[in-house]
Each structure stands twice: as structure tokens, then as C-alpha cells.
Design an enzyme around this catalytic site. Structure first.
Site: not given
Ligand SMILES: *Cc1c(COP(=O)(O)O)cnc(C)c1O
Length: 416
Positions: A346-347, A276-278, A315, A375
Site C-alpha cells: 500500500c504505497e 571489495e567487489p559486491g 531498488r 542489493y
Molecule cells: C558497498 C561497498 C562495497 C561494495 O560495493 P559494490 O558496488 O557492490 O561493489 C565495497 N566497499 C565498501 C566500503 C562499500 O561500502
């Protein structure tokens, strides 16, 4: 740290074959830009490294959920990891197939579960026994049987920022490793769930793959024990988490090496492997373009005030995250300064960089805040009634707007 699609030509910063100041002259600032080539290159790096291992890459939608990015990945064959009903809606609107969707998250509501069952998603990554009970009862009402995995917490320290480390027993995520077998046995006794998958996700922005591989070994042992206990595990989902290089000295783990090592360790188990790469797919593809509004000095401190702020890119304020900041036009003859780069919000927490050695900037100069494809926009808000920035997708020599800049009308649209 500039992503692989960014390069200076004649002192001008380009994304693929597009000069970034051309985008600014049409769209203004602040503005997010993403490289399609970078995103597809990284997706394909994952895909080809799996080689003959049965697999599914479920892009984590929360990293960047723009419809065009989802469409690009869906067309490349990606599946999706979602954490809300809204993300499922986006995936389907972008042409993604629900049959390649896994649903993660510790607080799925009954409405979200019903919506996902109605649309026949691939699998629920279930995070508690009480969620299992709810999924089973909703599936029964829909006269359906649904695949479930339990997200198991391997109790491994991910060595990342505490807010994005998720794999320790004290974290809210997943079920305890020690309880996994009992929970799977319980799942076997329900008639509308099929517990044939096992998942984990230990954290994000991991520059060291050691902890993920350690988690993998623990999960493989658990697969053996579950199978011996009569649970027909077919799939192992290892989550996301691979990091990207944000600053000099960061070395991102090479995607192919990591995946090949994973496949090697899992090889004898006859498993389908899901990931599950993001961040590692979209992070380096993006920059946030901004313009210098003012220079000012207070006491001992030098400030560069820009037109992007914490509402556009959270971030730095949220995690003290480092993003390198580079000029769209190089002017080394001007020399360098040390300054805080701050936005108009304003922070005091509204900073994009602190005590940063940076080019000696002048009002009007254009900057790229690097590695903001993940993100970034997804965490943007309208705080201070600021308009969220537009998003642009570059593909070769062409580019197009994939989200328009908000208008003042948008700000009050839902206030009846
Ligand atoms: C956020 C998340 C991801 C992705 O994480 P990355 O660090 O962006 O690769 C994959 N699986 C789950 C369950 C997450 O919460």
C-alpha cells in the site's frame, strides 16, 4: 538484461540447466534464484586477472549475505568486506576466515570493534580519527595490535546515483584527502594500531572506470607521500563499485581489463592490492521470480499487478532503479503493451517498473525480474506483514533452497 547464466530454450527461461518454472512449481512465487556458475565465474575473473600481483578479493557481504553464497565464495578463496558485527558472524558461520576480513563502515560500535578484534580480523578500514582512538583503546584492553587502514576520500565524482556515490568531500564517508597524512602520523603515535594500509571506495554501480582509476592515481601519490613520511604502507584497498548491466545500452566494464589496468598502474609500488567487489560478483547471477495477479486500467494507465513488491525488491522504489522484466515462457504472438508493473504493497512508490514496454501479460503468467542478485534480498523487509521470499541456488542441472520462505509464525517470533 539477462545475466550470463540465463537463456531461453524452447521458449522457456533457464538458469544454467534448470527450467525456472520447475522451481516455481515446487516453491511458488515470489522467489529469488541465483546461479552459482555466474558467481564463481565472476570471482574467478577477478582472481585470474590479478595474475602475479599480490592481492585479496574481499567480497562485499552487504550485496548478498546468504550463508550459501558466502560459503561458495569462501571455498573459492575469497576474503570479505563487512560493515557490521552481524556480517562478521555470517562470514564465520559460512566458514570464511576472519583473517581475510576487512571491516568498513562509518559507525562501528565499541561492541562490534571488540567482537572483530576478538576474532582477529585482517584489518579495520577506519573512517575517522575518533574511531581510531576507540579501536586503539579496545585493542589495548585486549592486549592486541590491530591493522588499520584509513578510508580516504579522494573527492572524485563517481557518476552514479547520488545515494550510492560516496567519494566526494561532502559525503559522510572516509577522511579528507588533505588530512590523510596528519591522521596517519597520529596513528603512528598509538601503540595498539598498525597503520599499514590505505583504502578508498568512491561509489557503486560505476559503468565508467575512469573515476576509479583517477582515484587510484591519487591514492598511489598518497602512498608515496605517506611512505616518505615514515608510514610503512603495504596495502592499497580500492573498494568495490564496478557496475553491472541493468538495461539495454548499459555496458559493464569488463572485469579483467579493469583489474589489469589497476595492476599496471600500481606495479612499481610494491603493494598488495585489495578490492571489495559486491554487485559485480553477484548482481547478474540473480532473478526474482514473480507471478502476475491482475491486469487493470485506471484512466490512461495500464497496470500489471504482480505478487512481488517493494518489500521483496526495494531498488526501484529507493533509487528508481531499472530492472528488466521478462516472461518465463516467451509468447511473442501475444504482442506487447506499455504498463506499470506494481506490487501489492500500500504505497504509490511500490512499483517494479514504470511505463515499461512489456509482453501482453495475463494473470497467472510468470516473470523474472532480472539482475537482482545484489542489493535484492538483503534489502527485503516484512513491510505490510509480507513474508520474505525463499532463495534458491542453481548449480548446473541441480538446485537447492538456501533460505526457506518465511511463515506467519516468523513474523511474530521476536514479539514477546
Ligand atoms: C558497498 C561497498 C562495497 C561494495 O560495493 P559494490 O558496488 O557492490 O561493489 C565495497 N566497499 C565498501 C566500503 C562499500 O561500502
Amino acid at each position: 538484461m539477462l545475466g550470463e547464466s540465463y537463456i531461453y530454450r524452447d521458449r522457456t527461461l533457464y538458469c544454467e540447466s534448470v527450467a525456472l518454472d520447475d522451481i516455481v512449481s515446487r516453491l511458488g512465487t515470489p522467489c529469488y534464484v541465483y546461479s552459482a556458475g555466474s558467481i564463481l565465474g565472476r570471482f574467478n575473473a577477478y582472481h585470474s586477472a590479478f595474475d602475479a600481483t599480490p592481492h585479496m578479493i574481499c567480497y562485499a557481504v552487504k550485496a548478498n549475505s546468504n550463508l550459501e553464497i558466502l560459503r561458495l565464495l569462501a571455498e573459492a578463496g575469497s576474503g570479505f568486506d563487512i560493515v557490521s558485527g552481524g556480517e562478521l558472524y555470517r562470514v564465520m558461520k559460512a566458514g570464511g576466515s576472519p583473517s581475510k576480513v576487512v571491516f568498513s563502515g562509518v559507525g562501528k560500535t565499541a561492541e562490534e570493534i571488540a567482537y572483530a578484534i576478538d576474532n582477529d580480523i585482517h584489518c579495520f578500514n577506519c573512517e575517522s580519527a575518533s574511531e581510531l582512538v576507540l579501536i586503539d583503546s579496545i585493542a589495548a584492553r585486549h592486549r592486541n595490535r590491530v591493522r588499520v587502514a584509513f578510508r580516504v576520500n579522494p573527492d572524485i565524482e563517481a557518476k552514479t546515483h547520488p545515494y550510492i556515490s560516496t567519494g566526494l568531500r561532502e559525503h559522510k564517508f572516509g577522511i579528507d584527502f588533505e588530512e590523510a597524512e596528519a591522521v596517519y602520523q597520529r596513528a603512528l603515535s598509538f601503540s595498539h594500531v598498525v597503520p599499514e594500509s590505505l583504502s578508498c571506495h568512491i561509489g557503486s554501480q560505476l559503468l565508467d572506470t575512469g573515476p576509479i582509476l583517477e582515484a587510484l592515481d591519487k591514492m598511489l601519490d598518497l602512498v608515496d607521500r605517506l611512505r616518505a613520511g615514515g608510514v610503512p604502507i603495504k596495502t592499497l584497498d580500492l573498494g568495490g563499485g564496478l557496475g553491472v548491466a541493468y538495461q539495454d545500452g548499459d555496458v559493464a566494464p569488463p572485469i579483467p581489463d579493469f583489474i589489469r589496468e589497476m595492476c599496471r598502474r600500481a606495479a612499481t609500488r610494491n603493494l598488495e592490492v585489495h578490492i571489495e567487489p559486491g554487485r559485480s560478483i553477484v548482481g547478474a547471477s540473480g532473478v526474482l521470480l514473480t507471478r502476475v495477479l491482475y491486469r487493470k486500467r485506471t484512466g490512461e494507465k495500464e497496470f500489471v499487478v504482480v505478487d512481488a513488491a517493494m518489500n521483496d525488491l526495494l531498488r526501484p522504489a529507493l533509487y528508481k532503479a531499472h530492472h528488466s522484466i521478462v516472461p518465463l515462457r516467451e509468447a511473442p504472438e501475444r504482442g506487447a503493451i506499455v504498463a506499470d508493473v506494481v506490487g501489492p504493497v500500500c504505497e504509490t512508490g511500490d512499483f517494479l517498473a514504470r511505463d515499461r514496454s512489456i509482453a501482453n501479460l495475463l494473470p497467472g503468467d510468470l516473470l523474472a525480474i532480472c539482475t537482482t542478485g545484489a542489493y535484492g534480498f538483503v534489502l527485503a523487509s516484512n513491510y505490510n506483514s509480507r513474508l520474505r521470499p525463499p532463495e534458491v541456488l542453481v548449480d548446473g542441472a541441480g538446485w537447492r533452497i538456501i533460505r526457506a520462505r518465511e511463515t506467519y509464525g516468523d513474523l511474530i517470533q521476536e514479539e514477546i
